[in-house]
Each structure stands twice: as C-alpha cells, then as structure tokens.
Design a protein around this motif. Structure first.
Motif, PDB file in Angstrom:
ATOM      1  N   PRO A  79      55.311 -19.783  18.441  1.00 12.72           N
ATOM      2  CA  PRO A  79      55.461 -21.111  17.844  1.00 12.72           C
ATOM      3  C   PRO A  79      56.242 -21.974  18.879  1.00 12.72           C
ATOM      4  O   PRO A  79      56.900 -21.432  19.682  1.00 12.72           O
ATOM      5  CB  PRO A  79      56.178 -20.704  16.633  1.00 12.72           C
ATOM      6  CG  PRO A  79      56.882 -19.626  16.927  1.00 12.72           C
ATOM      7  CD  PRO A  79      56.129 -18.797  18.083  1.00 12.72           C
ATOM      8  N   LEU A  80      56.447 -23.249  18.513  1.00 13.75           N
ATOM      9  CA  LEU A  80      57.385 -24.294  19.244  1.00 13.75           C
ATOM     10  C   LEU A  80      58.465 -24.126  18.599  1.00 13.75           C
ATOM     11  O   LEU A  80      58.509 -24.018  17.110  1.00 13.75           O
ATOM     12  CB  LEU A  80      56.574 -25.449  19.382  1.00 13.75           C
ATOM     13  CG  LEU A  80      55.748 -26.066  20.351  1.00 13.75           C
ATOM     14  CD1 LEU A  80      55.608 -27.540  20.242  1.00 13.75           C
ATOM     15  CD2 LEU A  80      56.301 -25.691  21.679  1.00 13.75           C
ATOM     16  N   SER A  81      59.897 -24.291  19.316  1.00 13.99           N
ATOM     17  CA  SER A  81      61.059 -24.550  18.492  1.00 13.99           C
ATOM     18  C   SER A  81      61.254 -25.652  17.619  1.00 13.99           C
ATOM     19  O   SER A  81      62.062 -25.815  16.968  1.00 13.99           O
ATOM     20  CB  SER A  81      62.151 -23.963  19.611  1.00 13.99           C
ATOM     21  OG  SER A  81      62.312 -25.195  20.299  1.00 13.99           O
ATOM     22  N   ARG A  82      60.442 -26.771  18.420  1.00 15.81           N
ATOM     23  CA  ARG A  82      60.485 -27.877  17.488  1.00 15.81           C
ATOM     24  C   ARG A  82      59.082 -28.415  17.347  1.00 15.81           C
ATOM     25  O   ARG A  82      58.287 -28.103  18.197  1.00 15.81           O
ATOM     26  CB  ARG A  82      61.228 -29.015  18.105  1.00 15.81           C
ATOM     27  CG  ARG A  82      62.798 -28.627  18.125  1.00 15.81           C
ATOM     28  CD  ARG A  82      63.430 -30.020  18.546  1.00 15.81           C
ATOM     29  NE  ARG A  82      63.468 -30.855  17.654  1.00 15.81           N
ATOM     30  CZ  ARG A  82      63.841 -32.289  18.093  1.00 15.81           C
ATOM     31  NH1 ARG A  82      64.200 -32.524  19.172  1.00 15.81           N
ATOM     32  NH2 ARG A  82      63.708 -33.296  16.838  1.00 15.81           N
ATOM     33  N   HIS A  84      56.491 -27.832  15.631  1.00 11.50           N
ATOM     34  CA  HIS A  84      55.437 -26.596  15.367  1.00 11.50           C
ATOM     35  C   HIS A  84      54.203 -27.091  14.560  1.00 11.50           C
ATOM     36  O   HIS A  84      53.060 -26.843  14.930  1.00 11.50           O
ATOM     37  CB  HIS A  84      56.116 -25.403  14.806  1.00 11.50           C
ATOM     38  CG  HIS A  84      54.994 -24.388  14.821  1.00 11.50           C
ATOM     39  ND1 HIS A  84      54.342 -23.832  15.723  1.00 11.50           N
ATOM     40  CD2 HIS A  84      54.400 -23.636  13.815  1.00 11.50           C
ATOM     41  CE1 HIS A  84      53.501 -22.850  15.481  1.00 11.50           C
ATOM     42  NE2 HIS A  84      53.379 -22.863  14.310  1.00 11.50           N
ATOM     43  N   MET A  85      54.835 -27.856  13.442  1.00  7.26           N
ATOM     44  CA  MET A  85      53.723 -28.461  12.612  1.00  7.26           C
ATOM     45  C   MET A  85      52.247 -27.579  12.367  1.00  7.26           C
ATOM     46  O   MET A  85      51.219 -27.988  12.395  1.00  7.26           O
ATOM     47  CB  MET A  85      53.112 -29.918  13.056  1.00  7.26           C
ATOM     48  CG  MET A  85      54.338 -30.601  13.457  1.00  7.26           C
ATOM     49  SD  MET A  85      53.730 -32.579  14.078  1.00  7.26           S
ATOM     50  CE  MET A  85      53.161 -31.913  15.673  1.00  7.26           C
ATOM     51  N   LEU A  86      52.681 -26.392  11.849  1.00  3.99           N
ATOM     52  CA  LEU A  86      51.609 -25.471  11.410  1.00  3.99           C
ATOM     53  C   LEU A  86      50.660 -25.259  12.630  1.00  3.99           C
ATOM     54  O   LEU A  86      49.451 -24.908  12.557  1.00  3.99           O
ATOM     55  CB  LEU A  86      51.031 -25.909  10.085  1.00  3.99           C
ATOM     56  CG  LEU A  86      51.786 -26.081   8.862  1.00  3.99           C
ATOM     57  CD1 LEU A  86      50.899 -26.937   7.973  1.00  3.99           C
ATOM     58  CD2 LEU A  86      52.282 -24.758   8.463  1.00  3.99           C
ATOM     59  N   GLY A  87      51.290 -25.262  13.825  1.00  2.00           N
ATOM     60  CA  GLY A  87      50.460 -24.815  14.826  1.00  2.00           C
ATOM     61  C   GLY A  87      49.857 -25.850  15.694  1.00  2.00           C
ATOM     62  O   GLY A  87      49.267 -25.710  16.934  1.00  2.00           O
ATOM     63  N   MET A  92      48.953 -28.969  20.903  1.00  2.59           N
ATOM     64  CA  MET A  92      49.195 -30.231  21.680  1.00  2.59           C
ATOM     65  C   MET A  92      49.879 -30.022  23.110  1.00  2.59           C
ATOM     66  O   MET A  92      49.376 -30.387  24.078  1.00  2.59           O
ATOM     67  CB  MET A  92      49.886 -31.060  20.790  1.00  2.59           C
ATOM     68  CG  MET A  92      49.079 -31.730  19.997  1.00  2.59           C
ATOM     69  SD  MET A  92      50.052 -33.169  18.931  1.00  2.59           S
ATOM     70  CE  MET A  92      50.471 -34.130  20.115  1.00  2.59           C
ATOM     71  N   ILE A  93      50.666 -28.996  22.875  1.00  4.43           N
ATOM     72  CA  ILE A  93      51.531 -28.703  24.219  1.00  4.43           C
ATOM     73  C   ILE A  93      50.673 -28.197  25.455  1.00  4.43           C
ATOM     74  O   ILE A  93      50.597 -28.357  26.482  1.00  4.43           O
ATOM     75  CB  ILE A  93      52.861 -27.884  23.893  1.00  4.43           C
ATOM     76  CG1 ILE A  93      53.884 -28.698  23.312  1.00  4.43           C
ATOM     77  CG2 ILE A  93      53.375 -27.171  25.183  1.00  4.43           C
ATOM     78  CD1 ILE A  93      54.682 -29.952  24.051  1.00  4.43           C
TER      79      ILE A  93
END
Lengths: 162, 75
Positions: A79-82, A84-87, A92-93
């Motif tokens: 996941p992203l540390s900020r 994350h928005m349910l994946g 996007m990253i």
C-alpha cells in the motif's frame, strides 16, 4: 579505482509501504552504483517487501494464519503510506512511474540483486508473524537478529531507518 | 569528444543514470571514455559526485537545451 576500503550503507526497512520501499531501493541502488557495499535489513512490515508475489503464506495457528491472510505482502501488493484510497493510490503511482520510465519495484529489487546488494531478514519478526524462509523471494542472504545488524551498521558510513 | 561507449539515459530519472553508468563502466577498460546522455537535471550534481566517489575522471559535462552529455574516463 582507489585502494581504500569500500564504504558501506546499511538500511533498516521497517515499513511495508510502496513509497518507502521505493525510497529504500533508490538509495540502495545509488549506493551500489557508487561502489559501496549495501545491506538491507528487512524487519516487521518491511518483510512484506521481500515476500513472493505468488502463492499463499503458510503459517501455523489461527492468529498467524489470519495475520498472513490480511497482511499478505509481496512487492506488487504494497500500500501507499498516504493516499492509498483502497488501492487507487498505488495504481496511480505505478502508472505515473511507467510514464516517466521509472522502474517498478520488482525491477528495482532485481537491479539491486544484480548490483550485489545484500538482503537480511529479521528472524524475530519472522517468528512473531509465522513467516517461513520459503515465503521470501530468492536473494535473501542472511536471517539474523539485532547483533548481526549492529555489527554491520557500526562499520558503515551511512545507516538509515525507513 | 570521442567516446568508446555511450549510455543513453534520456527520459530516465535518478538513480537510473548513475546505475547504468556504473554497470557500463564495468565493461570498459582503464583509460576508455564513456559518454552518458541524460535529460535529468539531477545529473549535473550527481555525475560529479559519482565520479568523486568512484575515482573516475569527469572530463566534461555539456548542456544544450536541457540535454546533458557527460564524458567520463575510467581510472
């Protein structure tokens, strides 16, 4: 090339977040490119970074089985540390990374191994979470504890906790 | 400047230009010159730092319209 002993970088990868793993591998590859010895110590959530992406994590006991189901890990699932928005965030990253031809985490891990970056896994976290050696990708060079880490860290010029 | 090899890092960001430079440099013999092409502004600081750390010689660094060309001699 100079004759003085090689400088070294030690990294503790505590986080299992994609963004922090990218930063860790960026540093590791940069240091290896500069001729430094590099060792990455993966501990706690950081073990997720070096878990295989395929298959399940085999562990004993209800709590550990549940933990490994919820905390499956693997470089493609971080996941992203900020944001994350349910994946949606990691998706996007990864898209944006592709846009700028930046290697995906899997490619960075392979490049790090090609450059002889060493990986250590923390046996305490493995025991706590019920993760066995076969849960990890090939290329983990050592399974160790705090003394092994500290003995390398005290000899290194750069040491970071991520 | 004449180079013995070229690495094209146009479109790539840190750490890829120095990583590819390091990998390509291993293929060269002492005294040979490597040309590195990049459009990442970070290379302006990174390439001299890489050369200083690895003991290789930065012969020149040219910039034209945001395109960088670095020439490095293997020591």
């Amino acid at each position: 090339m100079s004759e003085e002993p090689k400088k070294s970088l030690t990294l503790i990868v505590f986080s299992g977040d994609l963004d922090k793993a990218l930063a860790a591998f960026n540093l590791a590859i940069g240091a290896a490119s500069m001729g430094m010895n590099v060792r990455m110590f993966f501990t706690f959530w950081g073990l997720n970074v070096i878990k295989k992406n395929q298959g399940g994590i085999q562990s004993k006991g209800l709590m550990r089985r549940m933990l490994n189901r919820m905390n499956r890990g693997g470089s493609s699932r971080l996941p992203l540390s900020r944001f994350h928005m349910l994946g949606i965030g990691p998706w996007m990253i990864k898209r944006l990374m592709k846009d700028i031809k930046f290697p995906q985490l899997e490619e960075l891990i392979a490049l790090a191994k090609q450059m002889d970056v060493k990986f250590s896994a923390c046996t305490t976290s493995m025991g706590l979470m019920g993760i066995s050696k076969d849960a990890f990708i090939p290329g983990v060079d050592a399974y160790c504890g705090v003394a092994a880490y500290l003995s390398e860290a005290t000899e290194s010029q750069v040491n970071l906790f991520i | 400047m004449k180079a013995d090899a070229t690495v094209d890092c146009v479109g790539l960001y840190c750490p890829m230009p120095i990583a590819q430079t390091a990998l390509e440099m291993k293929q060269l013999k002492q005294g040979q010159v490597l040309e590195v092409l990049s459009d990442d502004e970070g290379i302006k600081e990174d390439m001299p730092a890489w050369c200083k750390a690895t003991g290789n010689e930065l012969l020149s660094m040219e910039e034209k319209n945001g395109q960088y060309k670095a020439y490095i001699r293997k020591k």
